[in-house]
Design an enzyme around this catalytic site. Structure first.
Site, PDB file in Angstrom:
ATOM      1  N   HIS A  67       0.818  -1.216   0.000  1.00 35.81           N
ATOM      2  CA  HIS A  67       0.000   0.000   0.000  1.00 35.81           C
ATOM      3  C   HIS A  67       0.846   1.258   0.000  1.00 35.81           C
ATOM      4  O   HIS A  67       0.512   2.247  -0.649  1.00 35.81           O
ATOM      5  CB  HIS A  67      -0.882   0.058   1.261  1.00 35.81           C
ATOM      6  CG  HIS A  67      -2.231  -0.551   1.073  1.00 35.81           C
ATOM      7  ND1 HIS A  67      -3.155  -0.046   0.209  1.00 35.81           N
ATOM      8  CD2 HIS A  67      -2.820  -1.634   1.653  1.00 35.81           C
ATOM      9  CE1 HIS A  67      -4.257  -0.786   0.260  1.00 35.81           C
ATOM     10  NE2 HIS A  67      -4.077  -1.756   1.117  1.00 35.81           N
ATOM     11  N   HIS A 117      -5.336  -4.501  11.317  1.00 31.27           N
ATOM     12  CA  HIS A 117      -5.752  -5.827  10.857  1.00 31.27           C
ATOM     13  C   HIS A 117      -4.976  -6.883  11.635  1.00 31.27           C
ATOM     14  O   HIS A 117      -3.751  -6.782  11.739  1.00 31.27           O
ATOM     15  CB  HIS A 117      -5.416  -6.036   9.375  1.00 31.27           C
ATOM     16  CG  HIS A 117      -5.981  -4.992   8.460  1.00 31.27           C
ATOM     17  ND1 HIS A 117      -5.221  -3.950   7.970  1.00 31.27           N
ATOM     18  CD2 HIS A 117      -7.216  -4.844   7.940  1.00 31.27           C
ATOM     19  CE1 HIS A 117      -5.982  -3.202   7.163  1.00 31.27           C
ATOM     20  NE2 HIS A 117      -7.185  -3.713   7.125  1.00 31.27           N
ATOM     21  N   ASP A 162     -10.803  -6.520   2.631  1.00 30.59           N
ATOM     22  CA  ASP A 162     -10.680  -5.262   1.886  1.00 30.59           C
ATOM     23  C   ASP A 162     -11.776  -5.113   0.848  1.00 30.59           C
ATOM     24  O   ASP A 162     -12.092  -4.002   0.431  1.00 30.59           O
ATOM     25  CB  ASP A 162      -9.328  -5.206   1.161  1.00 30.59           C
ATOM     26  CG  ASP A 162      -8.198  -4.858   2.105  1.00 30.59           C
ATOM     27  OD1 ASP A 162      -8.483  -4.250   3.155  1.00 30.59           O
ATOM     28  OD2 ASP A 162      -7.045  -5.189   1.791  1.00 30.59           O
TER      29      ASP A 162
END
Lengths: 435, 435
Positions: free
Chosen positions: B262, B328, B361
C-alpha cells in the site's frame, strides 16, 4: 430583551439565519501555550506537572501527593450531608440503570457457505475524566462521565481535578467514590491532559479522555487526540423550548433561565405559535431575573443570545428547531410524542411540561453531556459507546473462499494491488489443486 | 531485512517499545495553506473552488460542470467490463448485508412511577465522501464509505473526487452508482472539504464528511471538524499476523506484503512461537519481493517497518498484539476462536489461514476503514453508527417528578444553580398545592 422574531414577518429568514450563525464564544488562542506545556510534560514528566501546578494552582505537590490518599478522600467525603449523599446516590443509581441498557451486543452469524461474520465489543483499558476546579466543579458531571465508563467495563478510571489553593469540593470526591473511580489527581489544565495522555512516572497513561474544561483543557484535548481518544469539545449550553401555551409560563421561564444561568454565552430559545404566551413567558423571565442569584450571568445570556420566535403552528416550530439542532429540547405541548416524531436533530428531548430540563441534568438517567453548537446534526451525547470499541470478525471456509475469493482477486487487480490478489489466488490454487 | 526480535532476548522490551513508538509518517505542515484555502472557499464559493481546481488539477470547470451529469456517468460506467461490474456488485451486496445488521434499535421503557425513558436514532441529513484521485482512487473505498451511509438512511450523499487533467476512474463512478450516491463533484483537496462543509452556490453543505485523503485533505478535515462531523484521520495501513506455523508460509508472506504494498509507511508484523517458521516466512517474503509489481514500495515498507517476533507461546503473542492494537489482525492458528478471546484491541480480526486480510478489503462484508496507529485501543472502524446520532428521551409524570425531583433540586442547590432547582421546585409546589 431577547431577540423577538415572527415567522410571518418579511425579514424573518434573514433574522433567523443570523441567529443560527451567531458566534457566542470567543475562544482565546492558547494553542502555542498548550503545545509548550504538553512538550514539557512529555519531556520532564512529574517534575513538569508539579511545577505547573505550583504556578497555576498555587499548590505545592510531590510525586507522592499528586493523588489523593484514601484517608484524604474519606475525610473530605465525611463532610457531605446525608441529604446530599442520598441525592447523589439516587442520581448514580438512575444513571447506571439507564446506561446499562446502552450496552451493545456482540454478534456472530454463519452464512450458507460456512463463512462466519460478526463483531465484538471491548472496553478501552483505561479512561481519564477531567473535572474542572472552582465554580464549575460539578459532582453531577463526575457521575455522567464516570458511570458510562464503569458500565462499559473500563478497568482503570482516573480523575484529574485541579484544587486551586488546595480547595476541593467534597461532593466531587464523593461522586467519584460512588461511581467507582480508582484514582483522583489534584492536577488540572493542559498539564493534566498531557499527563493522562502520555503518562509520567507517577501517573499512568490512559486510552481515552473525557470531560469539560476551559480553553486550555479544550486545546490540549484537541492536541492529544489521536494519541488517545477524546469526547466532544463542548461549547456553551443551549435550550430550545417549544410550547403550545398551556404550560405555566413561570415554569418555562425557569427552564429557559436554567440554561442562561450557566454562562453568559449560553442560549435559550422559546418557540410558540401563541404570540400572547410568548409575551407572558418573556415577562416571567424578566420577573425571575429580578431576584435570581446568578441574574448577572443569566440576564446577559438572555439579553445577548436569548430568542423568542412566534410561528404559524407547531409543525413550523419543529422545522425551525431542526435547523437549530439544539442540545436540549423541551416539548411543552399537549401531545409531545406526536411532535417528537417530527424532530430530526436534538441532543435530548424532554417530553411534556412535567419534564424540566434540570431533571435530565441530575437524576433522569440519560447523560447530560450533550452535543452543542448545532452538532446534534451529526453527533450524540456521551454514552457507554464512548468507552467501547468494535472489532469486526471474519472467518472464511475453503468453500466460502472459493465462492467470493475470485471477486476479491478481480477487484484487487483493478486497483493495482497485486499482493492482495495473490494472497487470495494462492489459497484458491490450493483448492483447485494447481499448487 | 525487517526487525527481528525474540521475547527471550535481554533487549526485547526496549526493542519492542521502540517498535511501538516508531514514527512512520512525516506529516508535512500544510495547515496554513489549508486555512487560507478554506477561508477563500468560504468567502468566494464556487469561484474559489473553480480557480483552485484549475490550479491544482489542471481542469477548467464552470458552476455547471462541477458535478458529473448522468450522461457523463453513464458513458464512463459503460467502459467497465462485465466481470468487474459483477465483482463490485457482489462486494456491495455483502457489505450492505453486513452493515444492515449494525442498525441499532430505538428504545423506550416505562418505570413504575410512570416516567418514560429511552432514546431514538436518526441519520445525519447529508454526508460527503472524499475519494482521492489518481493511484489511490479505490472503488472499494467508495462502497465502504457510501453503503453504511445509505444503510443508516442518509438522504443525500455527495462524493468529491478530483480528476487531475480530467481523468476519472470508471470503476469509482460505477461503485458510486451501485452504492446510491446522489451527486459526484470533480473537485479535490482542501477546497473540496471546505465546499462540502460550508457549501457554495452550486455545492450544498453536508453534515458529515468521511473518506481518506492526502495531507491537505486530512488537515482540512481537522479544521472543519465541529462545523461538520468527520470520521477518523487514517494513517498508513498495518497488519499483524499471529501464526502457529501450520499455515503455508507463502500465504502469510503474501498477507504481510498485501499491507506493505500500500505504502512505504505501511507496517507488517509476524508473531510466532516457531523460530524456524519465522525464518521460512521471511524467506518467502524476500522471494515474492523479487517479482512483485509494487516491490519498490512493499520492499521499503518491509525493510523499514516490518517486524518478525518470536515468542514463547501463543499467549505471549496475543499479549504483544494487544500492545500493538493492530488495524488488521490475522490469527493463522489451529484454534483461532480460542486465541481471539485473548485479543482486547484490534480493528478487525481474520480467523484462520483461510481468511486472508484481502477478503476483508473487498468482499467479506465488514468495513475496511479501520483504526490505525494504535487507535484500536479506543476507536472502531467505520460503521452505520458514524452516520447516525442518538437523541435521548425523557418524559416525567407528576408522580415521577414527586419521587425524584427533590434530589434534582438538592443537587442543583449544591452546584449553586438556583434556576435549575427552581424549575423543579415550581412544579413540585403545584403538586403540593402550595402554588
Amino acid at each position: 430583551m431577547p431577540h423577538f422574531l415572527t415567522t410571518q414577518d418579511a425579514g424573518f429568514e434573514a433574522a433567523f439565519t443570523a441567529l443560527l450563525g451567531m458566534k457566542r464564544e470567543d475562544s482565546p488562542d492558547v494553542d502555542a501555550t498548550v503545545a509548550a506545556i504538553i512538550a514539557d510534560v512529555r519531556a520532564r514528566g512529574d517534575a513538569a506537572v508539579i511545577e505547573l501546578t505550583a504556578k497555576f494552582d498555587r499548590l505545592e505537590l510531590t510525586p507522592e501527593t499528586l493523588a489523593f490518599t484514601a484517608a484524604e478522600i474519606a475525610a473530605e467525603v465525611a463532610k457531605v450531608s446525608a441529604e446530599d449523599r442520598a441525592a447523589l446516590e439516587l442520581a448514580a443509581t438512575r444513571i447506571r440503570a439507564y446506561h446499562a441498557r446502552q450496552m451493545p451486543e456482540d454478534q456472530m452469524w454463519q452464512e450458507d457457505n460456512g463463512a462466519q461474520l460478526g463483531w465484538r465489543w471491548t472496553p478501552v483499558s483505561a479512561a481519564g475524566l477531567y473535572v474542572p476546579g472552582g465554580l464549575a466543579s460539578y459532582p453531577s458531571s463526575v457521575l455522567m462521565n464516570a458511570i458510562p465508563a464503569k458500565v462499559a467495563g473500563v478497568a482503570r478510571l482516573a480523575i484529574a481535578c485541579p484544587t486551586p489553593g488546595g480547595v476541593v469540593n467534597p461532593l466531587v470526591l464523593l461522586a467519584a467514590q460512588i461511581a467507582g473511580v480508582d484514582v483522583i489527581y489534584r492536577i488540572g489544565g493542559a498539564q493534566a491532559i498531557a499527563a493522562l495522555a502520555y503518562g509520567t512516572d507517577s501517573i499512568a497513561a490512559v486510552d481515552k479522555i473525557t470531560g469539560p474544561g476551559n480553553a486550555f483543557v479544550a486545546a490540549a484535548k484537541r492536541r492529544v487526540f489521536g494519541k488517545v481518544g477524546i469526547d466532544m469539545i463542548a461549547g456553551p449550553s443551549e435550550i430550545l423550548v417549544i410550547a403550545d401555551g398551556d404550560t405555566d409560563p413561570d415554569w418555562v421561564a425557569l427552564d429557559l433561565l436554567s440554561q442562561a444561568e450557566h454562562d453568559e454565552s449560553a442560549q435559550s430559545i422559546l418557540i410558540t405559535p401563541d404570540a400572547a404566551y410568548a409575551r407572558t413567558v418573556t415577562a416571567a423571565v424578566e420577573k425571575r431575573l429580578e431576584t435570581l442569584e446568578r441574574r448577572a450571568i443569566a440576564g446577559a445570556s438572555w439579553r445577548d443570545f436569548g430568542a423568542v420566535i412566534v410561528t404559524r403552528d407547531l409543525e413550523e416550530a419543529a422545522a425551525l428547531s431542526n435547523r437549530v439542532a439544539p442540545e436540549h429540547l423541551e416539548l411543552c405541548v399537549a401531545d409531545p410524542d406526536a411532535l417528537s416524531a417530527r424532530i430530526t436533530h436534538a441532543g435530548a428531548i424532554f417530553l411534556g411540561g412535567w419534564t424540566p430540563e434540570a431533571i435530565g441534568d441530575y437524576v433522569g438517567g440519560p447523560n447530560h453531556v450533550l452535543p452543542t453548537a448545532r452538532s446534534a446534526r451529526f453527533s450524540s451525547g456521551l454514552s457507554v459507546m464512548d468507552f467501547l470499541k468494535r472489532t469486526t470478525l471474519a472467518k472464511m471456509t475453503p468453500e466460502a473462499l472459493a465462492a467470493i475469493g475470485p471477486a476479491a482477486e478481480r477487484l484487487a487487480i483493478s486497483e493495482s494491488l497485486e499482493a492482495h490478489g495473490l494472497s487470495v489466488r494462492a489459497r484458491l490454487n490450493r483448492l483447485n489443486g494447481t499448487h
